[in-house]
Design an enzyme around this catalytic site. Structure first.
Site, PDB file in Angstrom:
ATOM      1  N   GLU A 352      -9.011 -11.350  49.015  1.00 15.12           N
ATOM      2  CA  GLU A 352      -7.681 -10.743  48.821  1.00 15.12           C
ATOM      3  C   GLU A 352      -7.055 -11.183  47.504  1.00 15.12           C
ATOM      4  O   GLU A 352      -6.490 -10.372  46.766  1.00 15.12           O
ATOM      5  CB  GLU A 352      -6.731 -11.127  49.972  1.00 15.12           C
ATOM      6  N   ASP A 438     -15.081  -8.801  46.414  1.00 14.15           N
ATOM      7  CA  ASP A 438     -16.144  -9.578  47.066  1.00 14.15           C
ATOM      8  C   ASP A 438     -16.818 -10.493  46.035  1.00 14.15           C
ATOM      9  O   ASP A 438     -17.049 -11.680  46.297  1.00 14.15           O
ATOM     10  CB  ASP A 438     -17.206  -8.642  47.667  1.00 14.15           C
TER      11      ASP A 438
HETATM   12 ZN   LIG Z   1     -10.240  -5.760  49.826  1.00  7.15          ZN
END
Ligand SMILES: [Zn+2]
Length: 496
Positions: A352, A438
């Site tokens: 995030e 990611d």
């Molecule tokens: Zn995301």
């Protein structure tokens, strides 16, 4: 346009028909044709996705990917997790969570054990959306053919003039608010059976729904009140600006929309979200320290860290962040805390915060502002095409075309095809951002914990394990699980 018929709505404001040689005479037929085309295409995708939920064999690619993750987790090489790895704490957690799924067991058997449940949940959801999209199609076409908008507008006008002596020329905004009020109430009533079925049949059947009917209806009522309190003044101001802004009104509208969205982003988390959920500060402990440490390392100005009682409504889980400049907050769903280990939560937050650090949040805000600007600029070009609105039943030349009607038809007729294309591009862009976030978390040394965290969220939420590639390309804002896992494993290999 010889291949399209001229269609006139059943209800029109005036019996005198508008001229048939205007290209706008085909507007209803063109709108219906476009709506139908989109419907056919999206239904085809729905059916493809539906058939993917009949597969009974666990997808091979996912099995080999997750199997490989399990193997690596077993002989955990040094340095795959951040320095503050769980040593003693994981034991406590395992004990605490024994009554639920055994989270210490390898991921593959966990996923496999949920496969048939996920397939049956996915099947129910997609079947529901096939039915509800068919209903929306019928409703939309029926409203257009009947002349629903001119009819409701006339109802609002006569109500206003009989009761309060309003006139269309001097009280347009008041009539507009009445018109929107009636439309919102009708929309709420027609969508209610679908929402009730979705929440109290499908979500309940699969163990997600935690809402009582009482809570459901209180939420609905609060939502309607908020729409009236915020939406009413918003529409009134917007219409004033369009009317008073002259030929370049779109510039002022753009500025207004910018201020409004910043205002909403400010008050939404502080005023509106607490009306629906409880936010409690994350309790002191290792997780809190680690999150602040991570935020500090990334120079993320974290001021508040909350746990939200998402479990009040649903056992689906999530985490998000919000706030401006030097005042950022992170919210964890209590459901997420139950479903994952602390180091997995940390890796998910790493992802995030990656969105923030790589500027995705800001880019999305800028894109949405550009989108608003572009749509209102195009609207300013069509605003005075009265013949367009006449084609939809607003054909009384002695009466002004209401601004709200012009807006609604613009977005429904002219902007709709552009919007479809743009939203597809945005979906693709969002998937690209997910891969980047990611990668960001992987580079923080949290690859393995992010992989296991994602697997757990996926299985707890009964996410699709073998989605149809066409369907996922068109609809998914997040790449399918197997793609994310393989991308991270590739990165792991590279770094070795
Ligand atoms: Zn995301």
């Amino acid at each position: 346009m010889p291949f399209l018929p001229i269609i006139k709505p059943h209800y029109t404001q005036s019996p005198s028909s508008s001229s048939d040689d205007s290209p706008f005479a085909y507007a209803i037929a063109a709108t219906l044709a476009f709506t139908l085309l989109v419907y056919i295409f999206e239904s085809y995708l729905n059916l493809r996705q539906r058939s993917s939920f009949f597969k009974t064999e666990f997808p091979k690619e996912l099995a080999s990917t997750v199997g490989a993750i399990d193997a690596e987790l077993k002989n955990k090489p040094n340095g795959t997790t951040s320095e503050e790895t769980k040593d003693g704490s994981s034991n406590d957690e395992t004990k605490k969570e024994e009554d639920k799924v055994d989270k210490s067991q390898p991921l593959l058997p966990q996923l496999q054990s949920k496969f048939s449940k996920a397939q049956s949940y996915g099947l129910d959801r997609i079947s529901f959306s096939i039915i509800s999209s068919l209903y929306s199609l019928i409703e939309e076409c029926a409203f257009l053919l009947y002349g629903f908008m001119p009819y409701i507008w006339d109802v609002a006008t006569s109500l206003g003039s009989n009761k309060y002596g309003w006139t269309e020329t001097s009280d347009e905004i008041k009539i507009t608010l009445l018109f929107l009020g009636i439309t919102v109430i009708i929309g709420t009533i027609t969508s209610l059976p679908f929402e009730l079925y979705s929440t109290f049949c499908i979500e309940k059947k699969h163990g997600f729904n935690k809402q009582t009917p009482g809570l459901f209806f209180t939420d609905k009522l609060k939502g309607l009140l908020l729409t009236a309190v915020i939406g009413g003044p918003f529409v009134a101001l917007l219409l004033k600006i369009i009317k008073m802004g002259g030929p370049h009104f779109y510039i002022y509208v753009w500025g207004f929309m910018f201020v409004f969205s910043v205002l909403m982003m400010t008050i939404y988390p502080v005023v509106i979200m607490p009306m629906f959920n409880k936010y409690e500060p994350l309790k002191e402990g290792k997780l809190k320290e680690e999150i602040y440490e991570l935020a500090g390392r990334l120079e993320f100005p974290l001021t508040k860290l909350f746990v939200m009682d998402g479990s009040k409504r649903s056992s689906h889980s999530n985490a998000f962040m919000f706030g401006f400049f030097k005042n950022k907050r992170i919210v964890l769903f209590d459901t997420l805390m139950d479903q994952t280990h602390d180091d997995e939560i940390l890796a998910i937050l790493g992802h995030e915060l990656g969105h923030w650090k790589m500027g995705h949040t800001l880019t999305n805000f800028v894109i949405s502002q550009l989108y608003t600007g572009a749509s209102f600029y195009c609207f300013s070009l069509c605003y005075n095409s009265h013949e367009l609105y006449r084609a939809f039943g607003f054909n009384d030349e002695s009466r002004p075309v209401p601004t709200i009607i012009a807006l609604l038809f613009f977005f429904q007729v002219i902007w709709a095809p552009i919007d479809k294309v743009l939203s597809f591009i945005m979906t693709m862009h969002s998937r690209k951002c997910e891969f980047e976030a990611d990668e960001f978390s992987v580079n923080l040394g949290m690859s393995k914990t992010l992989q296991s965290g994602l697997c757990k969220i996926h299985l707890e939420n009964l996410g699709a394990m073998c989605p149809d590639p066409w369907y996922s390309t068109y609809h998914y804002s997040h790449p399918p699980l197997v793609e994310r896992l393989s991308a991270m494993m590739k990165l792991d290999k590279k770094s070795k």
